[in-house]
Design a protein around this motif. Structure first.
Motif, PDB file in Angstrom:
ATOM      1  N   LYS A 164       0.838  -1.207   0.000  1.00 45.89           N
ATOM      2  CA  LYS A 164       0.000   0.000   0.000  1.00 45.89           C
ATOM      3  C   LYS A 164       0.867   1.248   0.000  1.00 45.89           C
ATOM      4  CE  LYS A 164      -3.284   3.002   0.653  1.00 45.89           C
ATOM      5  NZ  LYS A 164      -3.762   3.719  -0.503  1.00 45.89           N
ATOM      6  N   ASN A 165       1.918   1.247   0.803  1.00 52.54           N
ATOM      7  CA  ASN A 165       2.797   2.406   0.870  1.00 52.54           C
ATOM      8  C   ASN A 165       3.392   2.722  -0.497  1.00 52.54           C
ATOM      9  OD1 ASN A 165       4.526   4.475   2.097  1.00 52.54           O
ATOM     10  ND2 ASN A 165       6.143   3.031   1.618  1.00 52.54           N
ATOM     11  N   ARG A 166       3.737   1.696  -1.238  1.00 49.38           N
ATOM     12  CA  ARG A 166       4.313   1.889  -2.565  1.00 49.38           C
ATOM     13  C   ARG A 166       3.245   2.102  -3.629  1.00 49.38           C
ATOM     14  NH1 ARG A 166       9.505  -0.698  -3.099  1.00 49.38           N
ATOM     15  NH2 ARG A 166      10.621  -0.158  -1.200  1.00 49.38           N
ATOM     16  N   GLN A 167       1.970   2.050  -3.207  1.00 50.60           N
ATOM     17  CA  GLN A 167       0.841   2.180  -4.134  1.00 50.60           C
ATOM     18  C   GLN A 167       0.913   1.133  -5.234  1.00 50.60           C
ATOM     19  OE1 GLN A 167      -1.869   4.091  -3.726  1.00 50.60           O
ATOM     20  NE2 GLN A 167      -1.033   4.838  -1.828  1.00 50.60           N
ATOM     21  N   SER A 168       1.378  -0.046  -4.862  1.00 48.48           N
ATOM     22  CA  SER A 168       1.514  -1.149  -5.810  1.00 48.48           C
ATOM     23  C   SER A 168       0.381  -2.129  -5.590  1.00 48.48           C
ATOM     24  CB  SER A 168       2.839  -1.876  -5.589  1.00 48.48           C
ATOM     25  OG  SER A 168       3.906  -0.991  -5.738  1.00 48.48           O
ATOM     26  N   LYS A 169      -0.426  -2.331  -6.599  1.00 51.86           N
ATOM     27  CA  LYS A 169      -1.539  -3.255  -6.457  1.00 51.86           C
ATOM     28  C   LYS A 169      -1.756  -4.013  -7.761  1.00 51.86           C
ATOM     29  CE  LYS A 169      -5.774  -1.756  -6.226  1.00 51.86           C
ATOM     30  NZ  LYS A 169      -7.081  -1.250  -5.851  1.00 51.86           N
ATOM     31  N   GLN A 170      -1.772  -5.317  -7.655  1.00 49.43           N
ATOM     32  CA  GLN A 170      -2.120  -6.141  -8.802  1.00 49.43           C
ATOM     33  C   GLN A 170      -3.634  -6.197  -8.893  1.00 49.43           C
ATOM     34  OE1 GLN A 170      -0.380  -9.898  -7.826  1.00 49.43           O
ATOM     35  NE2 GLN A 170       1.580  -9.375  -8.743  1.00 49.43           N
ATOM     36  N   THR A 171      -4.131  -6.595 -10.031  1.00 47.70           N
ATOM     37  CA  THR A 171      -5.571  -6.689 -10.170  1.00 47.70           C
ATOM     38  C   THR A 171      -6.142  -7.872  -9.405  1.00 47.70           C
ATOM     39  OG1 THR A 171      -5.309  -7.886 -12.233  1.00 47.70           O
ATOM     40  CG2 THR A 171      -5.633  -5.514 -12.391  1.00 47.70           C
ATOM     41  N   GLU A 172      -5.379  -8.947  -9.296  1.00 51.60           N
ATOM     42  CA  GLU A 172      -5.891 -10.145  -8.658  1.00 51.60           C
ATOM     43  C   GLU A 172      -4.740 -11.053  -8.261  1.00 51.60           C
ATOM     44  OE1 GLU A 172      -8.693 -13.897 -10.009  1.00 51.60           O
ATOM     45  OE2 GLU A 172      -8.765 -12.034 -11.146  1.00 51.60           O
ATOM     46  N   VAL A 173      -4.916 -11.783  -7.174  1.00 52.84           N
ATOM     47  CA  VAL A 173      -3.916 -12.763  -6.753  1.00 52.84           C
ATOM     48  C   VAL A 173      -4.175 -14.039  -7.555  1.00 52.84           C
ATOM     49  CG1 VAL A 173      -3.063 -14.140  -4.823  1.00 52.84           C
ATOM     50  CG2 VAL A 173      -3.754 -11.770  -4.446  1.00 52.84           C
ATOM     51  N   LYS A 174      -3.182 -14.483  -8.274  1.00 58.77           N
ATOM     52  CA  LYS A 174      -3.311 -15.686  -9.119  1.00 58.77           C
ATOM     53  C   LYS A 174      -3.046 -16.941  -8.292  1.00 58.77           C
ATOM     54  CE  LYS A 174      -3.658 -13.177 -12.868  1.00 58.77           C
ATOM     55  NZ  LYS A 174      -4.935 -12.774 -13.299  1.00 58.77           N
ATOM     56  N   ASP A 175      -3.738 -18.017  -8.612  1.00 60.92           N
ATOM     57  CA  ASP A 175      -3.578 -19.301  -7.912  1.00 60.92           C
ATOM     58  C   ASP A 175      -3.629 -19.113  -6.402  1.00 60.92           C
ATOM     59  OD1 ASP A 175      -3.280 -20.817 -10.274  1.00 60.92           O
ATOM     60  OD2 ASP A 175      -1.147 -20.326 -10.365  1.00 60.92           O
ATOM     61  N   ARG A 176      -4.741 -18.589  -5.942  1.00 59.39           N
ATOM     62  CA  ARG A 176      -4.921 -18.236  -4.528  1.00 59.39           C
ATOM     63  C   ARG A 176      -4.735 -19.427  -3.590  1.00 59.39           C
ATOM     64  NH1 ARG A 176      -9.598 -16.764  -2.737  1.00 59.39           N
ATOM     65  NH2 ARG A 176      -8.947 -15.083  -1.394  1.00 59.39           N
ATOM     66  N   GLN A 177      -3.997 -19.187  -2.523  1.00 63.53           N
ATOM     67  CA  GLN A 177      -3.834 -20.137  -1.427  1.00 63.53           C
ATOM     68  C   GLN A 177      -4.474 -19.491  -0.201  1.00 63.53           C
ATOM     69  OE1 GLN A 177      -1.872 -23.273  -1.730  1.00 63.53           O
ATOM     70  NE2 GLN A 177      -2.553 -22.646  -3.756  1.00 63.53           N
ATOM     71  N   ALA A 178      -5.722 -19.810   0.057  1.00 67.28           N
ATOM     72  CA  ALA A 178      -6.463 -19.191   1.164  1.00 67.28           C
ATOM     73  C   ALA A 178      -6.146 -19.929   2.454  1.00 67.28           C
ATOM     74  CB  ALA A 178      -7.956 -19.199   0.863  1.00 67.28           C
ATOM     75  N   ASN A 179      -5.078 -19.526   3.102  1.00 61.75           N
ATOM     76  CA  ASN A 179      -4.584 -20.244   4.281  1.00 61.75           C
ATOM     77  C   ASN A 179      -4.526 -19.417   5.558  1.00 61.75           C
ATOM     78  OD1 ASN A 179      -4.176 -22.642   2.878  1.00 61.75           O
ATOM     79  ND2 ASN A 179      -2.164 -21.998   2.179  1.00 61.75           N
ATOM     80  N   ILE A 180      -4.930 -18.161   5.505  1.00 56.31           N
ATOM     81  CA  ILE A 180      -4.879 -17.332   6.710  1.00 56.31           C
ATOM     82  C   ILE A 180      -6.320 -17.065   7.158  1.00 56.31           C
ATOM     83  CG2 ILE A 180      -4.090 -15.173   7.733  1.00 56.31           C
ATOM     84  CD1 ILE A 180      -2.016 -15.024   5.449  1.00 56.31           C
ATOM     85  N   PRO A 181      -6.784 -17.749   8.204  1.00 57.84           N
ATOM     86  CA  PRO A 181      -8.154 -17.543   8.650  1.00 57.84           C
ATOM     87  C   PRO A 181      -8.356 -16.107   9.146  1.00 57.84           C
ATOM     88  CG  PRO A 181      -7.163 -19.454   9.735  1.00 57.84           C
ATOM     89  CD  PRO A 181      -6.082 -18.746   8.999  1.00 57.84           C
ATOM     90  N   VAL A 182      -9.402 -15.477   8.670  1.00 54.03           N
ATOM     91  CA  VAL A 182      -9.688 -14.105   9.090  1.00 54.03           C
ATOM     92  C   VAL A 182      -9.960 -14.044  10.595  1.00 54.03           C
ATOM     93  CG1 VAL A 182     -11.356 -12.205   8.850  1.00 54.03           C
ATOM     94  CG2 VAL A 182     -10.443 -13.331   6.823  1.00 54.03           C
ATOM     95  N   VAL A 183     -10.517 -15.107  11.161  1.00 52.66           N
ATOM     96  CA  VAL A 183     -10.774 -15.126  12.611  1.00 52.66           C
ATOM     97  C   VAL A 183      -9.473 -15.091  13.410  1.00 52.66           C
ATOM     98  CG1 VAL A 183     -13.024 -16.259  12.436  1.00 52.66           C
ATOM     99  CG2 VAL A 183     -10.971 -17.647  12.721  1.00 52.66           C
ATOM    100  N   ALA A 184      -8.338 -15.414  12.774  1.00 52.07           N
ATOM    101  CA  ALA A 184      -7.044 -15.357  13.458  1.00 52.07           C
ATOM    102  C   ALA A 184      -6.537 -13.920  13.606  1.00 52.07           C
ATOM    103  CB  ALA A 184      -6.013 -16.194  12.723  1.00 52.07           C
ATOM    104  N   LEU A 185      -7.075 -13.002  12.802  1.00 54.89           N
ATOM    105  CA  LEU A 185      -6.667 -11.602  12.897  1.00 54.89           C
ATOM    106  C   LEU A 185      -7.287 -10.978  14.139  1.00 54.89           C
ATOM    107  CD1 LEU A 185      -7.273 -10.389   9.214  1.00 54.89           C
ATOM    108  CD2 LEU A 185      -5.128 -11.128  10.224  1.00 54.89           C
TER     109      LEU A 185
END
Length: 152
Positions: free
Chosen positions: A56-77
């Motif tokens: 975010k600081n670098r204002q660098s953003k891809q359009t989409e994460v390719k081959d997503r690995q959904a491994n970080i549970p939001v409830v852990a945040l």
């Protein structure tokens, strides 16, 4: 006080090509306790939040994460980590009502984190074990150049 979050995704994701950096129990991983990175012994969520902030600081953003690995549970945040993530949405939209549906903001955070991982990889390749000093210098510049209200 518990905050009600609306339409959170179940998990946060990173790309398959960067999955090995996140695996806590895998030697060579950035989060492995024997790692020489600043993330040694940290959780996947810690690496994700740091990478997201860097992207975010670098204002660098891809359009989409390719081959997503959904491994970080939001409830852990924890709440602070969720609000760090949601603050990006507030900064980008300048509209408090954007929080009525949080799901798109988590996808946006994944894009920033993906770019942050790429930035970290480049720093490690360029500066080797001394890369934290260069990140620290960059952070000091950011803080020095922030306005008097403390906005970073």
């Amino acid at each position: 006080m518990t905050v009600k979050h609306y339409n959170e995704p179940r998990d946060l994701a990173y790309s398959k090509k960067n999955a090995h950096f996140f695996k806590v129990d895998e030697p060579g991983s950035w989060t492995h306790k024997g790692s020489t990175t600043i993330f040694a012994g940290k959780n996947q969520k810690d690496l994700f939040i740091f990478a997201m902030a860097l992207g975010k600081n670098r204002q660098s953003k891809q359009t989409e994460v390719k081959d997503r690995q959904a491994n970080i549970p939001v409830v852990a945040l924890n709440e602070r980590q969720k609000w760090t993530l949601l603050s990006i949405a507030l900064a980008n939209t300048d509209d408090l009502l954007c929080l009525k549906d949080e799901n798109p903001h988590y996808k946006e955070a994944e894009s920033y984190a993906e770019e942050g991982i790429n930035i970290l990889k480049a720093h490690i390749e360029k500066y080797g074990i001394n890369y934290p000093k260069f990140l620290e210098a960059e952070l000091k510049d950011i803080l020095k150049n922030s306005d008097s209200t403390g906005d970073v």
